[in-house]
Design a protein around this motif. Sequence first.
Motif, PDB file in Angstrom:
ATOM      1  N   TRP A 201       0.824  -1.209   0.000  1.00 27.72           N
ATOM      2  CA  TRP A 201       0.000   0.000   0.000  1.00 27.72           C
ATOM      3  C   TRP A 201       0.859   1.260   0.000  1.00 27.72           C
ATOM      4  O   TRP A 201       0.488   2.267  -0.602  1.00 27.72           O
ATOM      5  CB  TRP A 201      -0.921  -0.014   1.216  1.00 27.72           C
ATOM      6  N   TRP A 202       1.995   1.202   0.688  1.00 25.38           N
ATOM      7  CA  TRP A 202       2.941   2.331   0.714  1.00 25.38           C
ATOM      8  C   TRP A 202       4.302   1.813   0.230  1.00 25.38           C
ATOM      9  O   TRP A 202       5.179   1.500   1.050  1.00 25.38           O
ATOM     10  CB  TRP A 202       3.068   2.915   2.118  1.00 25.38           C
ATOM     11  N   PRO A 203       4.502   1.706  -1.068  1.00 20.69           N
ATOM     12  CA  PRO A 203       5.738   1.087  -1.584  1.00 20.69           C
ATOM     13  C   PRO A 203       7.010   1.822  -1.181  1.00 20.69           C
ATOM     14  O   PRO A 203       8.077   1.203  -1.070  1.00 20.69           O
ATOM     15  CB  PRO A 203       5.542   1.110  -3.108  1.00 20.69           C
ATOM     16  N   THR A 204       6.923   3.128  -0.978  1.00 22.51           N
ATOM     17  CA  THR A 204       8.125   3.907  -0.655  1.00 22.51           C
ATOM     18  C   THR A 204       8.324   4.100   0.845  1.00 22.51           C
ATOM     19  O   THR A 204       9.266   4.781   1.249  1.00 22.51           O
ATOM     20  CB  THR A 204       8.045   5.281  -1.330  1.00 22.51           C
ATOM     21  N   MET A 205       7.477   3.520   1.664  1.00 18.96           N
ATOM     22  CA  MET A 205       7.610   3.698   3.111  1.00 18.96           C
ATOM     23  C   MET A 205       8.819   2.921   3.622  1.00 18.96           C
ATOM     24  O   MET A 205       8.948   1.727   3.379  1.00 18.96           O
ATOM     25  CB  MET A 205       6.337   3.211   3.821  1.00 18.96           C
ATOM     26  N   PRO A 206       9.740   3.575   4.332  1.00 17.08           N
ATOM     27  CA  PRO A 206      10.919   2.874   4.868  1.00 17.08           C
ATOM     28  C   PRO A 206      10.513   1.817   5.886  1.00 17.08           C
ATOM     29  O   PRO A 206       9.438   1.868   6.482  1.00 17.08           O
ATOM     30  CB  PRO A 206      11.741   3.992   5.513  1.00 17.08           C
ATOM     31  N   ILE A 207      11.420   0.867   6.098  1.00 15.23           N
ATOM     32  CA  ILE A 207      11.090  -0.238   6.997  1.00 15.23           C
ATOM     33  C   ILE A 207      10.907   0.242   8.436  1.00 15.23           C
ATOM     34  O   ILE A 207      10.155  -0.368   9.197  1.00 15.23           O
ATOM     35  CB  ILE A 207      12.157  -1.351   6.928  1.00 15.23           C
ATOM     36  N   ALA A 208      11.582   1.329   8.807  1.00 11.90           N
ATOM     37  CA  ALA A 208      11.396   1.840  10.166  1.00 11.90           C
ATOM     38  C   ALA A 208       9.956   2.300  10.366  1.00 11.90           C
ATOM     39  O   ALA A 208       9.350   2.050  11.424  1.00 11.90           O
ATOM     40  CB  ALA A 208      12.367   2.987  10.433  1.00 11.90           C
ATOM     41  N   GLU A 209       9.371   2.950   9.362  1.00 12.28           N
ATOM     42  CA  GLU A 209       7.984   3.395   9.466  1.00 12.28           C
ATOM     43  C   GLU A 209       7.016   2.225   9.357  1.00 12.28           C
ATOM     44  O   GLU A 209       5.956   2.223   9.999  1.00 12.28           O
ATOM     45  CB  GLU A 209       7.693   4.448   8.404  1.00 12.28           C
ATOM     46  N   VAL A 210       7.358   1.229   8.551  1.00 12.47           N
ATOM     47  CA  VAL A 210       6.515   0.038   8.476  1.00 12.47           C
ATOM     48  C   VAL A 210       6.473  -0.654   9.833  1.00 12.47           C
ATOM     49  O   VAL A 210       5.398  -1.050  10.318  1.00 12.47           O
ATOM     50  CB  VAL A 210       7.035  -0.922   7.387  1.00 12.47           C
ATOM     51  N   THR A 211       7.630  -0.780  10.452  1.00  6.17           N
ATOM     52  CA  THR A 211       7.693  -1.398  11.780  1.00  6.17           C
ATOM     53  C   THR A 211       6.905  -0.588  12.791  1.00  6.17           C
ATOM     54  O   THR A 211       6.154  -1.145  13.605  1.00  6.17           O
ATOM     55  CB  THR A 211       9.152  -1.532  12.224  1.00  6.17           C
ATOM     56  N   GLN A 212       7.057   0.729  12.753  1.00  4.89           N
ATOM     57  CA  GLN A 212       6.324   1.588  13.686  1.00  4.89           C
ATOM     58  C   GLN A 212       4.822   1.437  13.499  1.00  4.89           C
ATOM     59  O   GLN A 212       4.062   1.379  14.478  1.00  4.89           O
ATOM     60  CB  GLN A 212       6.733   3.049  13.479  1.00  4.89           C
ATOM     61  N   ARG A 213       4.369   1.363  12.254  1.00  3.20           N
ATOM     62  CA  ARG A 213       2.937   1.216  11.990  1.00  3.20           C
ATOM     63  C   ARG A 213       2.418  -0.117  12.521  1.00  3.20           C
ATOM     64  O   ARG A 213       1.346  -0.191  13.112  1.00  3.20           O
ATOM     65  CB  ARG A 213       2.674   1.363  10.492  1.00  3.20           C
ATOM     66  N   LEU A 214       3.163  -1.182  12.311  1.00  4.91           N
ATOM     67  CA  LEU A 214       2.731  -2.485  12.814  1.00  4.91           C
ATOM     68  C   LEU A 214       2.681  -2.493  14.340  1.00  4.91           C
ATOM     69  O   LEU A 214       1.776  -3.096  14.935  1.00  4.91           O
ATOM     70  CB  LEU A 214       3.677  -3.573  12.311  1.00  4.91           C
ATOM     71  N   MET A 215       3.640  -1.844  14.977  1.00 10.10           N
ATOM     72  CA  MET A 215       3.668  -1.807  16.440  1.00 10.10           C
ATOM     73  C   MET A 215       2.532  -0.937  16.994  1.00 10.10           C
ATOM     74  O   MET A 215       1.849  -1.314  17.952  1.00 10.10           O
ATOM     75  CB  MET A 215       5.008  -1.261  16.927  1.00 10.10           C
ATOM     76  N   ALA A 216       2.349   0.231  16.386  1.00 11.58           N
ATOM     77  CA  ALA A 216       1.389   1.192  16.934  1.00 11.58           C
ATOM     78  C   ALA A 216      -0.047   0.732  16.765  1.00 11.58           C
ATOM     79  O   ALA A 216      -0.910   1.094  17.575  1.00 11.58           O
ATOM     80  CB  ALA A 216       1.585   2.557  16.267  1.00 11.58           C
ATOM     81  N   THR A 217      -0.330  -0.045  15.725  1.00 13.34           N
ATOM     82  CA  THR A 217      -1.702  -0.471  15.467  1.00 13.34           C
ATOM     83  C   THR A 217      -2.006  -1.853  16.021  1.00 13.34           C
ATOM     84  O   THR A 217      -3.089  -2.393  15.776  1.00 13.34           O
ATOM     85  CB  THR A 217      -1.974  -0.466  13.955  1.00 13.34           C
ATOM     86  N   ALA A 218      -1.081  -2.436  16.757  1.00 14.17           N
ATOM     87  CA  ALA A 218      -1.313  -3.773  17.317  1.00 14.17           C
ATOM     88  C   ALA A 218      -2.447  -3.731  18.339  1.00 14.17           C
ATOM     89  O   ALA A 218      -2.626  -2.752  19.067  1.00 14.17           O
ATOM     90  CB  ALA A 218      -0.036  -4.298  17.965  1.00 14.17           C
ATOM     91  N   ALA A 219      -3.220  -4.804  18.365  1.00 14.44           N
ATOM     92  CA  ALA A 219      -4.308  -4.913  19.343  1.00 14.44           C
ATOM     93  C   ALA A 219      -3.730  -5.196  20.729  1.00 14.44           C
ATOM     94  O   ALA A 219      -2.720  -5.893  20.852  1.00 14.44           O
ATOM     95  CB  ALA A 219      -5.270  -6.020  18.930  1.00 14.44           C
ATOM     96  N   PRO A 220      -4.334  -4.659  21.779  1.00 13.04           N
ATOM     97  CA  PRO A 220      -3.811  -4.888  23.129  1.00 13.04           C
ATOM     98  C   PRO A 220      -3.782  -6.364  23.492  1.00 13.04           C
ATOM     99  O   PRO A 220      -4.680  -7.130  23.125  1.00 13.04           O
ATOM    100  CB  PRO A 220      -4.787  -4.114  24.023  1.00 13.04           C
ATOM    101  N   ALA A 221      -2.748  -6.761  24.188  1.00 12.92           N
ATOM    102  CA  ALA A 221      -2.584  -8.147  24.633  1.00 12.92           C
ATOM    103  C   ALA A 221      -2.640  -8.190  26.161  1.00 12.92           C
ATOM    104  O   ALA A 221      -2.489  -7.157  26.823  1.00 12.92           O
ATOM    105  CB  ALA A 221      -1.258  -8.717  24.127  1.00 12.92           C
ATOM    106  N   PRO A 222      -2.860  -9.367  26.743  1.00 19.62           N
ATOM    107  CA  PRO A 222      -2.973  -9.453  28.207  1.00 19.62           C
ATOM    108  C   PRO A 222      -1.764  -8.928  28.961  1.00 19.62           C
ATOM    109  O   PRO A 222      -1.898  -8.458  30.086  1.00 19.62           O
ATOM    110  CB  PRO A 222      -3.168 -10.962  28.444  1.00 19.62           C
ATOM    111  N   GLY A 223      -0.576  -8.987  28.361  1.00 19.05           N
ATOM    112  CA  GLY A 223       0.615  -8.571  29.082  1.00 19.05           C
ATOM    113  C   GLY A 223       0.889  -7.089  29.071  1.00 19.05           C
ATOM    114  O   GLY A 223       1.809  -6.621  29.731  1.00 19.05           O
ATOM    115  N   GLY A 224       0.109  -6.297  28.303  1.00 22.00           N
ATOM    116  CA  GLY A 224       0.382  -4.875  28.211  1.00 22.00           C
ATOM    117  C   GLY A 224       1.498  -4.581  27.232  1.00 22.00           C
ATOM    118  O   GLY A 224       2.095  -5.478  26.626  1.00 22.00           O
TER     119      GLY A 224
END
Length: 271
Positions: free
Chosen positions: A158-181
Amino acid sequence: GIAPQATVIPVRVSDNETSGPSAGVAGLANGIRFAVSRGAKVILVPMAAYLPSPDLAAAVATAVAADVLIVAAVGEDGGTNGGNRVPYPASLPGVIGVAPIEESTMAARNSGRGPFIDLVAPGAAVVSTQRGGGLTLVNGSAYAAAFVAGAAALVRSWWPTMPIAEVTQRLMATAAPAPGGIDSTAYGNGIVNPYGALADQLTDAEPGALPGLDQDDASDLARERSWTSSGNLARLLAGIGVLVALALVGLGAAVPRGRRRRWRPRISRQP
């Protein structure tokens, strides 16, 4: 299944059918280099090695420098096994380490635990294909890492030019909450959320601090609470007054009738 339009480049990293701790570090390093040379945008490493290797670290650094995202399983060396050794390449910089969760969203018992876990994903009773045809249920961090790799492929498509640091940040920031916090040694930043990784809006701005409560605001708040309490009391007294009025009206109608009948029942008893 997560990124159905992605092109998969299978890379053999071992000459035998074993995986997990027996996977050769040299094979993993050569496999990462081969995938980078073939133009891969996301590299899935579904197995873990437990010996540090400069060669493997150099291969990962080469992939990160080429803007290639590596998603690696943390292995099954924790929990009841008691080992909980550090997995490679999941623990190397720039790599997303993935652990499995069960159907109840609780961490798998044998999954590795430590700061090398960034995300978790389904890794128990996952429906997969098998040799000879048909479907089967599989377990392990390898399949959890496949979910995260698919989500990363969606983001990169979806974002071909997005650097891997931003891809990683997006995956981390949008993760669903887990029991461990957040930043848990068993759940990392939470459960991968492919839909949220694509649909949620992120901002680089720092969170704004709430304005302080000065003396005037405090007095206004006190007056507001006072008015609220007074209003509640007034409504309560008004309700009591209405009930008393209704009771008096009922008594005013009942007392004269009772006197006329000399307080006898209206329906007389049969003789």
